[in-house]
Design an enzyme around this catalytic site. Structure first.
Site, PDB file in Angstrom:
ATOM      1  N   ARG A 113     112.077  -4.407 -73.486  1.00 40.26           N
ATOM      2  CA  ARG A 113     112.353  -5.168 -74.703  1.00 40.26           C
ATOM      3  C   ARG A 113     113.483  -4.499 -75.477  1.00 40.26           C
ATOM      4  O   ARG A 113     113.648  -3.279 -75.419  1.00 40.26           O
ATOM      5  CB  ARG A 113     111.117  -5.226 -75.609  1.00 40.26           C
ATOM      6  CG  ARG A 113     109.930  -5.951 -75.038  1.00 40.26           C
ATOM      7  CD  ARG A 113     108.864  -6.125 -76.107  1.00 40.26           C
ATOM      8  NE  ARG A 113     108.700  -4.909 -76.912  1.00 40.26           N
ATOM      9  CZ  ARG A 113     108.078  -4.870 -78.076  1.00 40.26           C
ATOM     10  NH1 ARG A 113     107.591  -5.965 -78.609  1.00 40.26           N
ATOM     11  NH2 ARG A 113     107.941  -3.730 -78.744  1.00 40.26           N
ATOM     12  N   ARG A 135     108.119   1.913 -72.019  1.00 45.85           N
ATOM     13  CA  ARG A 135     107.326   0.686 -71.852  1.00 45.85           C
ATOM     14  C   ARG A 135     108.093  -0.350 -71.028  1.00 45.85           C
ATOM     15  O   ARG A 135     109.303  -0.506 -71.151  1.00 45.85           O
ATOM     16  CB  ARG A 135     106.976   0.072 -73.214  1.00 45.85           C
ATOM     17  CG  ARG A 135     105.894   0.815 -73.926  1.00 45.85           C
ATOM     18  CD  ARG A 135     105.223  -0.021 -74.993  1.00 45.85           C
ATOM     19  NE  ARG A 135     106.126  -0.540 -76.010  1.00 45.85           N
ATOM     20  CZ  ARG A 135     105.719  -0.889 -77.231  1.00 45.85           C
ATOM     21  NH1 ARG A 135     104.448  -0.769 -77.561  1.00 45.85           N
ATOM     22  NH2 ARG A 135     106.582  -1.352 -78.115  1.00 45.85           N
ATOM     23  N   ARG A 180     114.633   2.190 -85.884  1.00 45.16           N
ATOM     24  CA  ARG A 180     113.336   1.784 -86.431  1.00 45.16           C
ATOM     25  C   ARG A 180     112.632   2.962 -87.110  1.00 45.16           C
ATOM     26  O   ARG A 180     111.986   2.797 -88.146  1.00 45.16           O
ATOM     27  CB  ARG A 180     112.452   1.218 -85.313  1.00 45.16           C
ATOM     28  CG  ARG A 180     112.904  -0.126 -84.772  1.00 45.16           C
ATOM     29  CD  ARG A 180     112.158  -0.495 -83.511  1.00 45.16           C
ATOM     30  NE  ARG A 180     110.749  -0.744 -83.769  1.00 45.16           N
ATOM     31  CZ  ARG A 180     109.820  -0.800 -82.808  1.00 45.16           C
ATOM     32  NH1 ARG A 180     110.156  -0.595 -81.541  1.00 45.16           N
ATOM     33  NH2 ARG A 180     108.560  -1.047 -83.116  1.00 45.16           N
ATOM     34  N   ARG A 220     102.866  -1.545 -97.327  1.00 47.07           N
ATOM     35  CA  ARG A 220     104.187  -1.135 -96.857  1.00 47.07           C
ATOM     36  C   ARG A 220     105.120  -0.756 -98.006  1.00 47.07           C
ATOM     37  O   ARG A 220     106.173  -0.165 -97.770  1.00 47.07           O
ATOM     38  CB  ARG A 220     104.848  -2.268 -96.053  1.00 47.07           C
ATOM     39  CG  ARG A 220     104.244  -2.485 -94.680  1.00 47.07           C
ATOM     40  CD  ARG A 220     104.944  -3.635 -93.970  1.00 47.07           C
ATOM     41  NE  ARG A 220     104.426  -3.801 -92.622  1.00 47.07           N
ATOM     42  CZ  ARG A 220     104.903  -3.205 -91.545  1.00 47.07           C
ATOM     43  NH1 ARG A 220     105.930  -2.387 -91.673  1.00 47.07           N
ATOM     44  NH2 ARG A 220     104.374  -3.402 -90.363  1.00 47.07           N
ATOM     45  N   LYS A 269      98.642   4.004 -83.834  1.00 46.72           N
ATOM     46  CA  LYS A 269      97.705   3.570 -84.888  1.00 46.72           C
ATOM     47  C   LYS A 269      96.679   2.559 -84.383  1.00 46.72           C
ATOM     48  O   LYS A 269      95.502   2.650 -84.719  1.00 46.72           O
ATOM     49  CB  LYS A 269      98.463   2.943 -86.067  1.00 46.72           C
ATOM     50  CG  LYS A 269      99.327   3.879 -86.846  1.00 46.72           C
ATOM     51  CD  LYS A 269      99.807   3.249 -88.145  1.00 46.72           C
ATOM     52  CE  LYS A 269     100.501   1.915 -87.963  1.00 46.72           C
ATOM     53  NZ  LYS A 269     101.735   2.013 -87.152  1.00 46.72           N
TER      54      LYS A 269
END
Length: 217
Positions: A155, A122, A166, A88, A13
């Site tokens: 992370r 990542r 998530r 949200r 996004k």
């Protein structure tokens, strides 16, 4: 154009919003960025937000709505905006409709396997914070930052099992918002399985077509 961008973590996004912002000259507004700036400034709003963030709690709807309403009243939003991270909840969506109803809501979707590959690949520098990806933007030497030579880390949020959690939370949280905009006829779904250079032109052409249909291009 008044736009809302919706999509799961890792769908891209921010990248699409940056391209649209540059193309059409409207600001990209992220509620997360606003909150971080207010906390950094130590403003009254920042202190209220920090109370919830420090406790791992969601910032209440009324505070989020207040923040967004104030931001959208600024001069740079006169010609339009791109909202990223808001609304949200259904309450937030209904509130936005009352003071700055969006023209279009772009709902970015991607296969879970694609999102997991993007995020789990990542790597973050443990010292300077530089970001790499083992497949799409690898460092010159595996596990080592090109800039400062410090070790790269994964992370917690980028572990596959955490990403899956998530994604499930995202679907649960955003399903009512997506349904709300679908009922209003404002929702456009864009598949974002491909990399950004292929998705961005689709986004731009979708928005140009929308403007042309309304005689605004």
């Amino acid at each position: 154009m008044k736009l809302v961008f919706i999509g799961p973590p890792g769908v891209g996004k921010g990248t699409y919003a940056k391209a649209v912002s540059e193309k059409f000259g409207i600001p990209h507004i992220s509620t997360g960025d606003i909150f971080r700036e207010e906390v950094k400034r130590g403003s009254e709003l920042g202190r209220r937000v920090q109370y919830y963030l420090e406790r791992g709690l969601l910032v209440p709807d009324e505070i989020v709505i207040e923040v967004v309403k104030a931001r959208l009243s600024q001069e740079d939003c006169r010609r339009g905006f791109i909202l990223d991270g808001f609304p949200r909840t259904l309450t937030q969506a209904e509130a936005l409709e009352s003071f700055a109803p969006p023209d279009l809501v772009l709902n970015f979707v991607a296969d879970d396997s694609v999102v997991i590959e993007r995020l789990s690949g990542r790597r973050i520098c443990s010292k300077c914070g530089a970001i790499y990806h083992v497949k799409y933007m690898p460092p010159r030497f595996p596990g080592t930052c090109d800039r400062c030579g410090a070790p790269l880390i994964v992370r917690k949020d980028d572990r596959p099992e955490v990403i899956a959690e998530r994604l499930a939370l995202y679907r649960e949280q955003f399903s009512p918002v997506i349904s709300y905009y679908e009922r209003k006829g404002k929702l456009v779904t864009i598949t974002a399985n491909a990399q950004a250079p292929e998705v961005v032109p689709v986004v731009i052409s979708t928005l140009e077509r929308f403007l042309e249909e309304r005689g605004r291009l």
